[in-house]
Enzyme design. Structure first.
Site, PDB file in Angstrom:
ATOM      1  N   ASN A   1      59.372 -51.581  20.504  1.00 10.59           N
ATOM      2  CA  ASN A   1      59.286 -51.649  21.959  1.00 10.59           C
ATOM      3  C   ASN A   1      58.000 -50.931  22.379  1.00 10.59           C
ATOM      4  O   ASN A   1      57.958 -49.705  22.454  1.00 10.59           O
ATOM      5  CB  ASN A   1      60.521 -50.953  22.544  1.00 10.59           C
ATOM      6  CG  ASN A   1      60.578 -51.054  24.045  1.00 10.59           C
ATOM      7  OD1 ASN A   1      59.598 -51.415  24.696  1.00 10.59           O
ATOM      8  ND2 ASN A   1      61.724 -50.719  24.604  1.00 10.59           N
TER       9      ASN A   1
ATOM     10  N   ARG B   1      59.725 -56.420  21.453  1.00  7.71           N
ATOM     11  CA  ARG B   1      60.100 -56.620  22.849  1.00  7.71           C
ATOM     12  C   ARG B   1      58.830 -56.965  23.621  1.00  7.71           C
ATOM     13  O   ARG B   1      57.814 -56.271  23.520  1.00  7.71           O
ATOM     14  CB  ARG B   1      60.709 -55.342  23.397  1.00  7.71           C
ATOM     15  CG  ARG B   1      61.006 -55.447  24.872  1.00  7.71           C
ATOM     16  CD  ARG B   1      60.937 -54.097  25.524  1.00  7.71           C
ATOM     17  NE  ARG B   1      61.237 -54.201  26.938  1.00  7.71           N
ATOM     18  CZ  ARG B   1      60.865 -53.287  27.814  1.00  7.71           C
ATOM     19  NH1 ARG B   1      60.154 -52.237  27.432  1.00  7.71           N
ATOM     20  NH2 ARG B   1      61.174 -53.419  29.076  1.00  7.71           N
TER      21      ARG B   1
ATOM     22  N   HIS C   1      64.619 -56.457  32.022  1.00  4.28           N
ATOM     23  CA  HIS C   1      65.788 -55.853  31.369  1.00  4.28           C
ATOM     24  C   HIS C   1      66.754 -56.921  30.834  1.00  4.28           C
ATOM     25  O   HIS C   1      67.942 -56.649  30.651  1.00  4.28           O
ATOM     26  CB  HIS C   1      66.606 -54.978  32.358  1.00  4.28           C
ATOM     27  CG  HIS C   1      65.948 -53.700  32.760  1.00  4.28           C
ATOM     28  ND1 HIS C   1      66.123 -53.163  34.018  1.00  4.28           N
ATOM     29  CD2 HIS C   1      65.131 -52.854  32.100  1.00  4.28           C
ATOM     30  CE1 HIS C   1      65.453 -52.037  34.117  1.00  4.28           C
ATOM     31  NE2 HIS C   1      64.838 -51.822  32.951  1.00  4.28           N
TER      32      HIS C   1
ATOM     33  N   ARG D   1      59.778 -45.777  41.175  1.00  4.36           N
ATOM     34  CA  ARG D   1      59.406 -47.038  41.832  1.00  4.36           C
ATOM     35  C   ARG D   1      60.174 -47.248  43.135  1.00  4.36           C
ATOM     36  O   ARG D   1      61.359 -46.924  43.209  1.00  4.36           O
ATOM     37  CB  ARG D   1      59.696 -48.222  40.897  1.00  4.36           C
ATOM     38  CG  ARG D   1      58.665 -48.391  39.808  1.00  4.36           C
ATOM     39  CD  ARG D   1      59.074 -49.469  38.829  1.00  4.36           C
ATOM     40  NE  ARG D   1      59.370 -48.892  37.538  1.00  4.36           N
ATOM     41  CZ  ARG D   1      59.962 -49.541  36.536  1.00  4.36           C
ATOM     42  NH1 ARG D   1      60.332 -50.801  36.676  1.00  4.36           N
ATOM     43  NH2 ARG D   1      60.188 -48.947  35.392  1.00  4.36           N
TER      44      ARG D   1
ATOM     45  N   GLU E   1      69.490 -52.199  23.400  1.00  4.90           N
ATOM     46  CA  GLU E   1      68.497 -53.269  23.385  1.00  4.90           C
ATOM     47  C   GLU E   1      67.899 -53.462  21.994  1.00  4.90           C
ATOM     48  O   GLU E   1      67.621 -54.581  21.579  1.00  4.90           O
ATOM     49  CB  GLU E   1      67.387 -52.942  24.395  1.00  4.90           C
ATOM     50  CG  GLU E   1      67.860 -53.072  25.822  1.00  4.90           C
ATOM     51  CD  GLU E   1      66.964 -52.386  26.829  1.00  4.90           C
ATOM     52  OE1 GLU E   1      67.001 -51.140  26.900  1.00  4.90           O
ATOM     53  OE2 GLU E   1      66.219 -53.074  27.534  1.00  4.90           O
TER      54      GLU E   1
END
Ligand code: AMP
Length: 395
Positions: free
Chosen positions: A8, A90, A179, A240, A383
């Site tokens: 990742n 990823r 996601h 964010r 993940e």
């Protein structure tokens, strides 16, 4: 023995896990941080709690890969690089091209680079890592697992913005979400937990971490999600903004004397959200602690976070005309029983009753009362495992 990497890569970091397959046993995992910045940090965990930490300059992702592979050999985690026969990468932006995980060839890497416009901080770094891995492990099967793939099932009514239609046809300006690997994993797990076919279920998956997003999963397919053209949209996140009115951009640029739009977007990405509102931290644990100690802005940031999650759940109940299961996952979702309780309390009208005792968990568990119309489930996301499984499937 067969070993598979799940990689990742972010703009200045690289997370990895090495699995023994098909047992899915984690042999090693770690992180390279501050790539391209002075004093980069390399960590490797393996065996019975063994840990390596190195602080040295790692100028780019290629050097990070070199270091990772040489450390694995040096510490005898592997005897030879030949043992690694699969690598899952990823990739943040797959655009409309990649509807599922894909075996990587030259054309695929090229496409990933071409999609850099949609994820300028991520896709270029991911392409560098793929090329470095291909060079070092020429016999391993490389697979790209896209954050956006799961959401390519969204219908136009949900992925289009109300803009002149040509902006979509000419520039592909639309909602892509993110996601996806996590939403897909927890939605499938939820169906397994209740013992029903996912095709017969309406599920809302709440991935609440530093980055946060919510997805409406109808019959196993993502039909709407809160992140947008980029991961800036939707919920309030660690740093964010989530959804805001675009008119704030010129207004704030004028007030702050900012000349470049990119500078404003940087503030929306890095200085806003829970950090910006609370003035305390982007880390939910710090903010919860400050709120408990009486910091009113910290409490406001928590209330805003929870309220936005509730509003999206309400929206997605409308999008699917119902819901059977709500799932909580990721750092905040999995670990903060207070957050789950506050969110569910505010949507009890829909027929959602939390069992406070069952909710006192960080593990996989149904946390709603037995008679609750909507089943609420806590599911730690994974993940990396999902990435390794995709590699195994395509090997
Ligand atoms: P992630 O991005 O999924 O790693 O999640 C990171 C976020 O999870 C950070 O904001 C952490 O503060 C938050 N988190 C982790 N553990 C807890 C906890 N016990 N209570 C509240 N938030 C937590």
């Amino acid at each position: 023995m067969s070993k598979t990497f799940a990689i990742n890569a972010g703009s200045s970091s690289l997370k990895y896990q090495l699995y023994d397959m098909p047992s899915e046993h984690v042999i090693a995992k770690g992180l390279v941080e501050r790539i391209g910045i002075e004093d980069s940090v390399f960590t490797l965990k393996y065996g019975d709690g063994e840990k390596v930490e190195l602080v040295q300059d790692i100028p780019d992702h290629g050097v990070a890969i070199d270091l990772l592979l040489s450390q694995l050999e040096e510490h005898k985690v592997i005897d030879s690089l030949d043992e690694i026969d699969g690598v899952g990468h990823r990739v943040v932006a797959g655009g409309e091209i990649f509807k599922e995980s894909t075996v990587i060839d030259e054309q695929v890497v090229q496409h990933i680079e071409d999609l850099s416009e949609f994820a300028p901080l991520h896709n270029p770094a991911e392409a560098v890592v793929i090329r470095a891995m291909q060079e070092k492990l020429p016999n391993a099967k490389m697979v790209a697992v896209f954050d956006t793939s799961f959401h390519t099932s969204m219908p136009p009514v949900n992925y289009l913005y109300s803009l002149p239609y040509e902006y979509y046809t000419d520039f592909k300006a639309r909602k892509y979400g993110a996601h996806g690997t996590s939403h897909k994993y927890v939605a499938n797990r939820a169906a397994e937990i209740v013992g029903k076919d996912i095709k017969d279920l309406k599920i809302i998956t709440c991935h609440l971490g530093n980055g946060a997003s919510i997805t409406a999963v109808d019959g196993g397919k993502s039909v709407d999600t809160s992140m947008g053209f980029t991961p800036l949209a939707g919920l309030q996140m660690g740093t964010r903004t989530g959804d805001i009115d675009a008119s704030l951009i010129p207004f704030l640029m004028n007030k702050l004397g900012i000349k470049e739009v990119s500078e404003m977007i940087d503030i929306f990405n890095k200085k806003s959200g829970t950090l910006g509102v609370s003035g305390v931290s982007s880390d939910m644990r710090d903010v919860e602690e400050a709120a408990e100690a009486g910091n009113e802005r910290a409490q406001l940031a928590l209330d805003m976070f929870n309220s936005r999650v509730q509003k999206y759940i309400g929206q997605y109940i409308a999008v699917m005309n119902g819901v059977d299961i709500i799932v909580f996952t990721a750092g905040i979702g999995e670990n903060s029983k207070e957050t789950r309780e506050a969110i569910i309390e505010g949507i009890s009208w829909f027929g959602c009753e939390l069992d406070t005792e069952k909710n006192n968990t960080r593990d996989e568990a149904i946390i709603s009362k037995d008679g609750s119309k909507i089943t609420v489930i806590n599911i730690p996301t994974d993940e990396e495992r999902e990435i390794a499984r995709d590699v195994e499937r395509l090997k």
